[in-house]
Design a protein around this motif. Structure first.
Motif, short mmCIF file in Angstrom:
data_model
loop_
_atom_site.label_atom_id
_atom_site.label_comp_id
_atom_site.label_asym_id
_atom_site.label_seq_id
_atom_site.Cartn_x
_atom_site.Cartn_y
_atom_site.Cartn_z
N ALA A 1 -0.82 -7.15 27.19
CA ALA A 1 -2.06 -7.51 26.61
C ALA A 1 -2.50 -6.46 25.48
N HIS A 2 -2.14 -5.38 25.68
CA HIS A 2 -2.35 -4.08 24.62
C HIS A 2 -1.55 -4.47 23.28
N ARG A 3 -0.41 -4.63 23.73
CA ARG A 3 0.34 -4.97 22.38
C ARG A 3 0.18 -6.05 21.86
N GLU A 4 -0.57 -7.33 22.38
CA GLU A 4 -1.05 -8.53 22.07
C GLU A 4 -2.12 -8.25 20.89
N LEU A 5 -3.10 -7.51 21.47
CA LEU A 5 -4.24 -7.18 21.09
C LEU A 5 -4.16 -6.26 19.54
N LEU A 6 -3.07 -5.52 19.95
CA LEU A 6 -2.48 -4.84 18.53
C LEU A 6 -2.39 -5.63 17.40
N PHE A 7 -1.54 -6.51 17.81
CA PHE A 7 -0.83 -7.50 16.95
C PHE A 7 -2.11 -8.43 16.35
N ALA B 1 5.52 -7.00 11.32
CA ALA B 1 6.52 -7.49 11.89
C ALA B 1 6.96 -6.51 13.17
N PHE B 2 6.90 -5.32 13.01
CA PHE B 2 7.18 -4.45 14.18
C PHE B 2 6.30 -4.94 15.41
N LEU B 3 4.90 -5.18 14.94
CA LEU B 3 3.98 -5.60 16.22
C LEU B 3 4.34 -6.96 16.76
N ASP B 4 4.92 -7.68 15.92
CA ASP B 4 5.04 -8.94 16.28
C ASP B 4 6.42 -8.98 16.99
N GLY B 5 7.26 -8.06 16.66
CA GLY B 5 8.76 -8.12 17.51
C GLY B 5 8.47 -7.58 18.95
N HIS B 6 7.45 -6.56 19.18
CA HIS B 6 7.28 -6.05 20.39
C HIS B 6 6.15 -6.42 21.32
N ARG B 7 5.57 -7.67 20.89
CA ARG B 7 4.74 -8.22 21.90
C ARG B 7 5.45 -9.11 22.80
N PRO B 8 4.95 -9.40 23.84
CA PRO B 8 5.76 -10.14 24.98
C PRO B 8 5.53 -11.85 24.45
N ASP B 9 6.68 -12.52 24.68
CA ASP B 9 6.50 -13.88 24.68
C ASP B 9 5.75 -14.58 25.68
N SER C 1 0.83 -1.21 0.16
CA SER C 1 -0.06 0.07 0.02
C SER C 1 0.96 1.32 -0.11
N LEU C 2 0.45 2.36 -0.83
CA LEU C 2 0.99 3.42 -0.65
C LEU C 2 0.94 4.37 0.25
N ARG C 3 -0.33 4.12 1.21
CA ARG C 3 -0.70 4.87 2.26
C ARG C 3 -0.03 4.41 3.49
N PRO C 4 0.61 5.29 4.26
CA PRO C 4 1.32 5.06 5.44
C PRO C 4 0.17 4.26 6.41
N HIS C 5 0.68 3.27 7.28
CA HIS C 5 -0.12 2.59 8.31
C HIS C 5 0.49 3.11 9.56
N ALA C 6 -0.29 3.88 10.50
CA ALA C 6 0.02 4.19 11.87
C ALA C 6 -0.50 3.33 12.86
N VAL C 7 0.21 3.13 14.00
CA VAL C 7 -0.10 2.48 14.97
C VAL C 7 0.49 3.02 16.33
N VAL C 8 -0.41 2.88 17.43
CA VAL C 8 0.13 3.36 18.67
C VAL C 8 0.35 2.40 19.59
N SER C 9 1.49 2.29 19.82
CA SER C 9 1.90 1.11 20.44
C SER C 9 2.54 1.48 21.83
N PRO C 10 1.99 1.19 23.04
CA PRO C 10 2.22 1.62 24.36
C PRO C 10 3.60 1.31 24.69
N GLU C 11 4.05 1.99 25.67
CA GLU C 11 5.29 1.96 26.31
C GLU C 11 4.93 1.68 27.74
#
Length: 190
Positions: free
Chosen positions: A178-184, A93-101, A4-14
């Motif tokens: 949990a938030h990161r998992e739901l985002l993924f 890939a970003f969301l997958d890498g930032h969710r806890p195992d 997609s040419l449109r950027p995809h934005a996501v709010v991933s909590p710290e």
């Protein structure tokens, strides 16, 4: 699949927001419990001061601290977000890498449960230590000498604080994970 040419934005909590909220709730409980001794001590140094004014000032300080914590936390979360990605696969890939195992989820749950159990057991000694500290403060103001209080309460208070720290850490990591998992999950199904 064409990118997609449109950027995809996501709010991933710290992590850290729930931790701060939990610690602030303890600060509120401590100030509320020790308010009488604090008002007494402050009024002894400024004799004509009305107790209502001192109580209002303490409440104002708590509100100021709360607003400061919320402001700092908003800025901290805002600086990290939103994250923009040009490709949906890079976002996933970003969301997958930032969710806890699974192990981190289990460790956070264990920390929250163990810390919560310690807090439940050591709550009374902690507040007994706090009441003892209030009595020491009042005695210091009245007589100018330090009174003593129970070492057992002091140790119980320390154990409570350690358990509280473990509980706050575990809950914070659980909520962030949990938030990161739901985002993924949300973005992997789109």
């Amino acid at each position: 699949m064409a990118p997609s040419l449109r950027p995809h934005a996501v709010v991933s909590p710290e992590s850290g927001t729930a931790w701060l909220a939990i610690w602030f709730s303890l600060l509120y409980a401590v100030v509320d419990r020790a308010a009488g001794a604090l008002v007494y001590a402050i009024r002894s140094f400024v004799p004509g001061l009305d107790a209502a004014h001192v109580s209002t000032a303490l409440a104002g300080l708590l509100w100021g601290a709360l607003l400061t914590v919320v402001g700092v936390e908003i800025v901290r979360q805002y600086r990290a977000n939103p994250r923009a990605f040009g490709d949906r696969d890079v976002l996933r890939a970003f969301l997958d890498g930032h969710r806890p195992d699974r192990e981190r989820h289990v460790a956070a749950l264990t920390a929250a449960l163990v810390g919560g159990a310690v807090v439940a057991v050591a709550r009374d000694p902690f507040f007994a230590a706090l009441d003892g500290a209030s009595r020491v403060l009042v005695a210091l103001v009245e007589t100018g000498t330090l009174a003593s209080f129970s070492r057992t309460s002091l140790v119980g208070g320390g154990i409570f604080l350690c358990g509280f720290a473990l509980f706050a850490y575990g809950v914070d990591r659980l909520l962030t994970g949990a938030h990161r998992e739901l985002l993924f999950l949300y973005h992997s199904r789109r």
